[in-house]
Design a protein around this motif. Structure first.
Motif, PDB file in Angstrom:
ATOM      1  N   ALA A 142      -6.496   0.328  -4.616  1.00 32.43           N
ATOM      2  CA  ALA A 142      -5.818   0.180  -3.326  1.00 32.43           C
ATOM      3  C   ALA A 142      -6.818   0.276  -2.174  1.00 32.43           C
ATOM      4  O   ALA A 142      -6.697  -0.430  -1.167  1.00 32.43           O
ATOM      5  CB  ALA A 142      -4.726   1.235  -3.189  1.00 32.43           C
ATOM      6  N   GLN A 143      -7.824   1.150  -2.333  1.00 33.18           N
ATOM      7  CA  GLN A 143      -8.837   1.304  -1.288  1.00 33.18           C
ATOM      8  C   GLN A 143      -9.804   0.110  -1.253  1.00 33.18           C
ATOM      9  O   GLN A 143     -10.322  -0.256  -0.194  1.00 33.18           O
ATOM     10  CB  GLN A 143      -9.620   2.601  -1.505  1.00 33.18           C
ATOM     11  CG  GLN A 143      -8.787   3.860  -1.297  1.00 33.18           C
ATOM     12  CD  GLN A 143      -9.498   5.116  -1.771  1.00 33.18           C
ATOM     13  OE1 GLN A 143     -10.621   5.042  -2.301  1.00 33.18           O
ATOM     14  NE2 GLN A 143      -8.869   6.260  -1.598  1.00 33.18           N
ATOM     15  N   GLU A 154       0.836  -1.219   0.000  1.00 27.94           N
ATOM     16  CA  GLU A 154       0.000   0.000   0.000  1.00 27.94           C
ATOM     17  C   GLU A 154       0.859   1.253   0.000  1.00 27.94           C
ATOM     18  O   GLU A 154       0.604   2.194  -0.764  1.00 27.94           O
ATOM     19  CB  GLU A 154      -0.935   0.022   1.220  1.00 27.94           C
ATOM     20  CG  GLU A 154      -1.859  -1.163   1.331  1.00 27.94           C
ATOM     21  CD  GLU A 154      -1.352  -2.181   2.318  1.00 27.94           C
ATOM     22  OE1 GLU A 154      -0.101  -2.380   2.382  1.00 27.94           O
ATOM     23  OE2 GLU A 154      -2.172  -2.795   3.027  1.00 27.94           O
TER      24      GLU A 154
END
Length: 444
Positions: A313-314, A206
């Motif tokens: 990514a979220q 991340e």
């Protein structure tokens, strides 16, 4: 020994000679040259560009018929890479095919892997886990950015903007560093597998992805300063390589070429796959249908890919990255040891020392592969160059009967004569660069 056949070539059949003040001059004919020469226009000259040429965007041969500096006819000659990837896939298991297709369009390896695996999964009637699907989107958009950067960089080099080349490859290095961190390899990853991924993303991904997005956001404005508003760059690209919408549709062109002509055709929107319907992004278009429009469109697409990467990514949730079905899931428990990447010692101890069934299953799945139900399927996705489609045929065995790829570079290359004929020799360079063909995909 003298050849006495009637059809034996005379000594000067292929290279007649004449004496000049500078010495003997040989005129070479034969091969495919005679098909290009036109007796009606003996004032024209036929020249070769490539296949070993710094401006042909790969191992591509262009045969140009010139009248002065103007291109009267242009033809592309392909086949110099002859990798035979499609045929090789038919002699390997379904999983081993991934290592071949990733080498096809070598600037977009993740796209080839994903399209191939989606087609295999469709034949199997399975879906990859949510985490694997989101990771595929993340990796594809990273690869799209890297591919577009190579297009901008090599296009700049071919047109004399060498600073554009160094900047483009500088940013692509950042993409490759990140891909190496995420998958273990810079290119030809074989990371996407039928049923999911080879392994989970490493710890700390991340932060690495966030750092990359932040870096690219600071670097992208440099391209507008360096190229977009640069008068020489604009003069070399504007109104060059013009191909309107009807021409694109007639020739089957997709990707930035089609969208630069005004049609917002993007398979991520019109035929979503991998959950792209959940992502918020725009499909950039233009109406000028020239080389400059294609350049601006690719820069805009990099911005959109950054938005998708942030959303992916979220959306990433904890969970498996491979289907639970042990008859399909490649039995790898990968780890990085002193000898590089391989199965973890715990996994090896288990299959070698504790469970004979695990060892037999591992051996059969790796050597024979899994069976895929009989049938055929076509799965298209949106690669950096346009529609990349995989047509797979299975007879119910452990390897495909037929693998055929609709590669966008192969189809888009047909637009080169339409873009180039009637223009100058120098504009051929700009037109080919704006098509952005990758010959690994053309000569598959």
């Amino acid at each position: 020994m003298t050849d006495i056949r009637d059809d034996a070539p005379t000594p000067d059949a292929y290279a007649s000679e004449r004496e000049t003040t500078e010495g003997t001059v040989y005129t070479v004919t034969g091969g495919d040259w005679d098909t290009f020469l036109d007796e009606e226009h003996d004032d024209r000259i036929v020249i070769n560009m490539g296949p070993q040429h710094p401006s042909t965007h790969g191992v591509l041969r262009l045969v140009l018929e010139l009248e002065g500096e103007t291109v009267q006819q242009a033809r592309s000659v392909i086949g110099y890479l002859h990798t035979g990837i499609e045929k090789n896939c038919e002699y390997r298991t379904w999983t081993q095919g991934v290592t071949f297709v990733t080498r096809m369009d070598y600037l977009a390896p993740i796209f080839n892997e994903t399209a191939y695996c989606l087609a295999v999964e469709k034949l199997l009637g399975i879906e990859a886990p949510r985490r694997a699907t989101v990771a595929r989107v993340l990796l594809m958009e990273l690869t799209r950015i890297g591919s577009h950067l190579v297009c901008l960089a090599t296009g700049g080099m071919e047109l004399g903007a060498l600073t554009g080349m160094t900047a483009g490859f500088r940013e692509r290095e950042e993409v490759l560093h990140l891909l190496e961190f995420l998958t273990g390899l810079r290119m030809n990853h074989a990371f996407v597998r039928p049923g999911g991924l080879a392994q989970d993303l490493p710890d700390g991904w991340e932060q690495k992805v966030a750092e990359f997005v932040a870096l690219m956001r600071t670097r992208l404005p440099d391209y507008d300063k360096l190229l977009t508003g640069q008068p020489i760059w604009r003069q070399r690209l504007e109104k060059v390589g013009y191909l309107p919408l009807d021409g694109c549709l007639a020739l089957g062109a997709t990707g930035p070429i089609l969208r630069a002509a005004g049609l917002p055709w993007d398979l991520r929107k019109v035929e979503p796959y991998c959950g792209y319907e959940e992502y918020d992004f725009e499909v950039p278009t233009a109406t000028e249908a020239d080389c400059y429009a294609r350049y601006r469109l690719r820069v805009a697409e990099i911005h959109e890919s950054l938005k998708i990467i942030e959303q992916a990514a979220q959306k990433m949730e904890p969970g498996p990255v491979m289907v639970e079905d042990r008859k399909v899931a490649w039995p790898a428990q990968l780890s990085i040891g002193s000898d590089g990447m391989g199965n973890s010692l715990e996994h090896v101890r288990k299959i070698m020392g504790q469970s004979m069934e695990s060892l037999i299953h591992h051996f059969k799945l790796v050597t024979e592969g899994f069976s895929v139900p009989a049938g055929q399927v076509y799965v298209p996705i949106e690669s950096p160059r346009g529609e990349l489609g995989y047509h797979l045929v299975s007879d119910g065995g452990t390897r495909p009967v037929r693998v055929h790829v609709r590669d966008p570079s192969f189809v888009n290359l047909q637009t080169m004569p339409a873009m180039s004929e009637g223009g100058m020799v120098a504009d051929v360079i700009a037109a080919v660069a704006s098509i952005d063909p990758v010959m690994g995909g053309v000569d598959r």
